[in-house]
Write a protein that holds these residues in place. Structure first.
Motif, PDB file in Angstrom:
ATOM      1  N   VAL A  57       0.943  -0.958  -0.020  1.00 38.54           N
ATOM      2  CA  VAL A  57       0.027  -0.029   0.067  1.00 38.54           C
ATOM      3  C   VAL A  57       0.962   1.323  -0.332  1.00 38.54           C
ATOM      4  O   VAL A  57       2.022   1.240   0.782  1.00 38.54           O
ATOM      5  CB  VAL A  57      -0.927  -0.009   1.362  1.00 38.54           C
ATOM      6  CG1 VAL A  57      -1.733   1.336   1.262  1.00 38.54           C
ATOM      7  CG2 VAL A  57      -1.717  -1.172   1.018  1.00 38.54           C
ATOM      8  N   PRO A  58       0.682   2.211  -0.946  1.00 32.49           N
ATOM      9  CA  PRO A  58       1.691   3.479  -0.991  1.00 32.49           C
ATOM     10  C   PRO A  58       1.686   4.107   0.223  1.00 32.49           C
ATOM     11  O   PRO A  58       0.654   4.125   1.225  1.00 32.49           O
ATOM     12  CB  PRO A  58       0.857   4.096  -2.171  1.00 32.49           C
ATOM     13  CG  PRO A  58      -0.548   3.677  -2.345  1.00 32.49           C
ATOM     14  CD  PRO A  58      -0.417   2.326  -1.714  1.00 32.49           C
ATOM     15  N   THR A  59       2.866   4.885   0.469  1.00 32.50           N
ATOM     16  CA  THR A  59       2.998   5.565   1.897  1.00 32.50           C
ATOM     17  C   THR A  59       2.700   6.815   1.573  1.00 32.50           C
ATOM     18  O   THR A  59       2.631   7.782   2.371  1.00 32.50           O
ATOM     19  CB  THR A  59       4.079   5.170   2.527  1.00 32.50           C
ATOM     20  OG1 THR A  59       5.316   5.496   1.530  1.00 32.50           O
ATOM     21  CG2 THR A  59       4.356   3.733   2.831  1.00 32.50           C
ATOM     22  N   ASP A  60       2.530   7.171   0.377  1.00 33.72           N
ATOM     23  CA  ASP A  60       2.539   8.850  -0.081  1.00 33.72           C
ATOM     24  C   ASP A  60       1.096   9.120   0.740  1.00 33.72           C
ATOM     25  O   ASP A  60       0.131   8.544   0.588  1.00 33.72           O
ATOM     26  CB  ASP A  60       2.306   8.872  -1.651  1.00 33.72           C
ATOM     27  CG  ASP A  60       2.134  10.199  -2.002  1.00 33.72           C
ATOM     28  OD1 ASP A  60       3.071  11.133  -2.193  1.00 33.72           O
ATOM     29  OD2 ASP A  60       0.948  10.677  -2.054  1.00 33.72           O
ATOM     30  N   LYS A  61       1.408  10.383   1.294  1.00 37.17           N
ATOM     31  CA  LYS A  61      -0.034  10.711   2.259  1.00 37.17           C
ATOM     32  C   LYS A  61      -1.132  11.247   1.136  1.00 37.17           C
ATOM     33  O   LYS A  61      -2.433  10.860   1.481  1.00 37.17           O
ATOM     34  CB  LYS A  61       0.234  12.013   2.803  1.00 37.17           C
ATOM     35  CG  LYS A  61       0.437  13.345   1.963  1.00 37.17           C
ATOM     36  CD  LYS A  61       0.902  14.460   2.862  1.00 37.17           C
ATOM     37  CE  LYS A  61       0.981  15.948   1.982  1.00 37.17           C
ATOM     38  NZ  LYS A  61       1.475  17.012   2.847  1.00 37.17           N
ATOM     39  N   PHE A  62      -0.902  11.545  -0.325  1.00 38.88           N
ATOM     40  CA  PHE A  62      -2.254  11.640  -1.115  1.00 38.88           C
ATOM     41  C   PHE A  62      -2.803  10.535  -1.621  1.00 38.88           C
ATOM     42  O   PHE A  62      -3.946  10.324  -1.562  1.00 38.88           O
ATOM     43  CB  PHE A  62      -1.707  12.691  -2.275  1.00 38.88           C
ATOM     44  CG  PHE A  62      -1.244  13.878  -1.924  1.00 38.88           C
ATOM     45  CD1 PHE A  62      -2.130  15.068  -1.705  1.00 38.88           C
ATOM     46  CD2 PHE A  62       0.285  14.260  -2.073  1.00 38.88           C
ATOM     47  CE1 PHE A  62      -1.540  16.175  -1.289  1.00 38.88           C
ATOM     48  CE2 PHE A  62       0.697  15.315  -1.474  1.00 38.88           C
ATOM     49  CZ  PHE A  62      -0.281  16.411  -1.245  1.00 38.88           C
ATOM     50  N   TYR A  63      -1.962   9.410  -1.794  1.00 38.87           N
ATOM     51  CA  TYR A  63      -2.544   8.024  -2.438  1.00 38.87           C
ATOM     52  C   TYR A  63      -3.113   7.471  -1.108  1.00 38.87           C
ATOM     53  O   TYR A  63      -3.970   6.786  -1.316  1.00 38.87           O
ATOM     54  CB  TYR A  63      -1.308   7.128  -3.010  1.00 38.87           C
ATOM     55  CG  TYR A  63      -0.883   7.635  -4.284  1.00 38.87           C
ATOM     56  CD1 TYR A  63      -1.752   8.219  -5.145  1.00 38.87           C
ATOM     57  CD2 TYR A  63       0.630   7.897  -4.669  1.00 38.87           C
ATOM     58  CE1 TYR A  63      -1.395   8.487  -6.736  1.00 38.87           C
ATOM     59  CE2 TYR A  63       0.971   8.142  -5.875  1.00 38.87           C
ATOM     60  CZ  TYR A  63      -0.079   8.510  -6.812  1.00 38.87           C
ATOM     61  OH  TYR A  63       0.404   8.948  -8.022  1.00 38.87           O
ATOM     62  N   GLY A  64      -2.622   7.631  -0.127  1.00 36.98           N
ATOM     63  CA  GLY A  64      -2.860   6.830   1.158  1.00 36.98           C
ATOM     64  C   GLY A  64      -4.293   7.563   1.351  1.00 36.98           C
ATOM     65  O   GLY A  64      -5.247   6.858   1.949  1.00 36.98           O
ATOM     66  N   ARG A  65      -4.505   8.797   1.620  1.00 41.23           N
ATOM     67  CA  ARG A  65      -5.874   9.390   1.529  1.00 41.23           C
ATOM     68  C   ARG A  65      -6.893   9.099   0.646  1.00 41.23           C
ATOM     69  O   ARG A  65      -7.965   8.685   0.965  1.00 41.23           O
ATOM     70  CB  ARG A  65      -5.696  10.987   1.655  1.00 41.23           C
ATOM     71  CG  ARG A  65      -6.886  11.709   1.800  1.00 41.23           C
ATOM     72  CD  ARG A  65      -7.323  11.737   3.186  1.00 41.23           C
ATOM     73  NE  ARG A  65      -8.377  12.642   3.638  1.00 41.23           N
ATOM     74  CZ  ARG A  65      -9.514  12.372   4.178  1.00 41.23           C
ATOM     75  NH1 ARG A  65      -9.681  11.165   4.930  1.00 41.23           N
ATOM     76  NH2 ARG A  65     -10.458  13.184   4.333  1.00 41.23           N
ATOM     77  N   ALA A  66      -6.413   9.026  -0.463  1.00 40.05           N
ATOM     78  CA  ALA A  66      -7.438   8.694  -1.462  1.00 40.05           C
ATOM     79  C   ALA A  66      -7.844   7.141  -1.203  1.00 40.05           C
ATOM     80  O   ALA A  66      -9.096   6.893  -1.548  1.00 40.05           O
ATOM     81  CB  ALA A  66      -6.942   8.777  -3.117  1.00 40.05           C
ATOM     82  N   LEU A  67      -7.016   6.256  -1.209  1.00 38.61           N
ATOM     83  CA  LEU A  67      -7.292   5.059  -0.788  1.00 38.61           C
ATOM     84  C   LEU A  67      -8.450   4.932   0.389  1.00 38.61           C
ATOM     85  O   LEU A  67      -9.408   4.271   0.251  1.00 38.61           O
ATOM     86  CB  LEU A  67      -6.264   4.033  -0.646  1.00 38.61           C
ATOM     87  CG  LEU A  67      -6.455   2.635  -0.465  1.00 38.61           C
ATOM     88  CD1 LEU A  67      -7.130   1.845  -1.815  1.00 38.61           C
ATOM     89  CD2 LEU A  67      -5.202   1.864  -0.234  1.00 38.61           C
ATOM     90  N   GLU A  68      -8.022   5.481   1.327  1.00 44.18           N
ATOM     91  CA  GLU A  68      -8.944   5.594   2.794  1.00 44.18           C
ATOM     92  C   GLU A  68     -10.273   6.077   2.230  1.00 44.18           C
ATOM     93  O   GLU A  68     -11.306   5.648   2.763  1.00 44.18           O
ATOM     94  CB  GLU A  68      -8.263   6.302   3.629  1.00 44.18           C
ATOM     95  CG  GLU A  68      -9.285   6.772   5.026  1.00 44.18           C
ATOM     96  CD  GLU A  68      -8.447   7.912   5.673  1.00 44.18           C
ATOM     97  OE1 GLU A  68      -9.176   8.645   6.268  1.00 44.18           O
ATOM     98  OE2 GLU A  68      -7.083   8.021   5.911  1.00 44.18           O
ATOM     99  N   LEU A  69     -10.244   7.117   1.426  1.00 41.71           N
ATOM    100  CA  LEU A  69     -11.490   7.783   1.099  1.00 41.71           C
ATOM    101  C   LEU A  69     -12.332   6.687   0.321  1.00 41.71           C
ATOM    102  O   LEU A  69     -13.571   6.660   0.580  1.00 41.71           O
ATOM    103  CB  LEU A  69     -11.494   8.954   0.382  1.00 41.71           C
ATOM    104  CG  LEU A  69     -11.154  10.163   1.464  1.00 41.71           C
ATOM    105  CD1 LEU A  69     -10.667  11.477   0.404  1.00 41.71           C
ATOM    106  CD2 LEU A  69     -12.226  10.770   2.220  1.00 41.71           C
ATOM    107  N   VAL A  70     -11.944   5.963  -0.739  1.00 44.96           N
ATOM    108  CA  VAL A  70     -12.734   5.212  -1.548  1.00 44.96           C
ATOM    109  C   VAL A  70     -13.086   3.845  -0.804  1.00 44.96           C
ATOM    110  O   VAL A  70     -14.370   3.360  -1.033  1.00 44.96           O
ATOM    111  CB  VAL A  70     -11.912   4.673  -2.944  1.00 44.96           C
ATOM    112  CG1 VAL A  70     -11.786   6.046  -3.945  1.00 44.96           C
ATOM    113  CG2 VAL A  70     -10.878   3.986  -2.798  1.00 44.96           C
ATOM    114  N   ASN A  71     -12.350   3.420   0.189  1.00 43.89           N
ATOM    115  CA  ASN A  71     -12.753   2.524   0.845  1.00 43.89           C
ATOM    116  C   ASN A  71     -13.918   2.751   1.740  1.00 43.89           C
ATOM    117  O   ASN A  71     -14.721   1.953   2.671  1.00 43.89           O
ATOM    118  CB  ASN A  71     -11.531   1.769   1.983  1.00 43.89           C
ATOM    119  CG  ASN A  71     -10.877   1.154   1.073  1.00 43.89           C
ATOM    120  OD1 ASN A  71     -11.214   0.317  -0.036  1.00 43.89           O
ATOM    121  ND2 ASN A  71      -9.406   0.964   1.200  1.00 43.89           N
TER     122      ASN A  71
END
Length: 185
Positions: free
Chosen positions: A121-135
């Motif tokens: 799972v990417p550690t980049d804050k933007f990608y992490g936030r995006a994944l958290e939101l779609v989940n």
């Protein structure tokens, strides 16, 4: 499991094109058809950060992958899977957290199901936030993405009110966050 050649991705445009078509088919099966007015061109290896590049004429786009992907098939698949979601409906500039999150989820899913070396799972804050939101979408993110694309044509065009109409149980804050620009700067 996807069958990769023995040589690195940068050594074979035909094999990269085959991978692009495989990923496009998988993406369309999950979230719907690509924009038929746009052409997807041959992937390239042009930089440190993968992205899509739009043609000057505006008639299509292609995935520009990292130098890491140029020499390692599991990375090429992972990066190209992410960019393939963006290639369904290419935009100029940044897209929203919804589209980024679906791209992250798709790249992780294909990396896990099609390689022996799945990416984390990417550690980049933007990608992490995006994944958290779609989940937080009420259904599987891909089922939700298909419904959103049916209503809005493109993930990047979704508005909070569209998400609330489709998914009344989604909270207002999440709907707004998903539709906000994912600006990496």
């Amino acid at each position: 499991m996807y069958q990769f050649p023995e040589y690195p991705p940068i050594k074979s445009k035909p094999d990269m094109w085959a991978l692009q078509n495989f990923l496009l088919k998988k993406a369309e099966e999950l979230i719907g058809a690509k924009d038929q007015t746009k052409t997807i061109f041959q992937p390239t290896f042009e930089g440190d950060r993968p992205c899509i590049m739009n043609s000057v004429q505006g008639d299509g786009a292609w995935a520009s992958l990292s130098s890491n992907a140029s020499n390692y098939w599991p990375t090429a698949l992972y990066e190209l899977a992410h960019e393939t979601i963006h290639l369904l409906d290419p935009t100029i500039g940044f897209t929203n957290y919804l589209e980024e999150g679906i791209a992250v989820a798709f790249s992780l899913e294909l990396s896990r199901s099609q390689t022996n070396h799945p990416m984390p799972v990417p550690t980049d804050k933007f990608y992490g936030r995006a994944l958290e939101l779609v989940n937080k979408l009420p259904e599987n993110p891909f089922v939700s993405a298909r419904e959103i694309r049916k209503k809005c044509q493109k993930l990047s065009l979704a508005k909070p009110q569209d998400l609330k109409e489709l998914f009344p149980e989604i909270d207002e804050e999440t709907a707004h966050a998903l539709c906000s620009e994912c600006n990496f700067t």
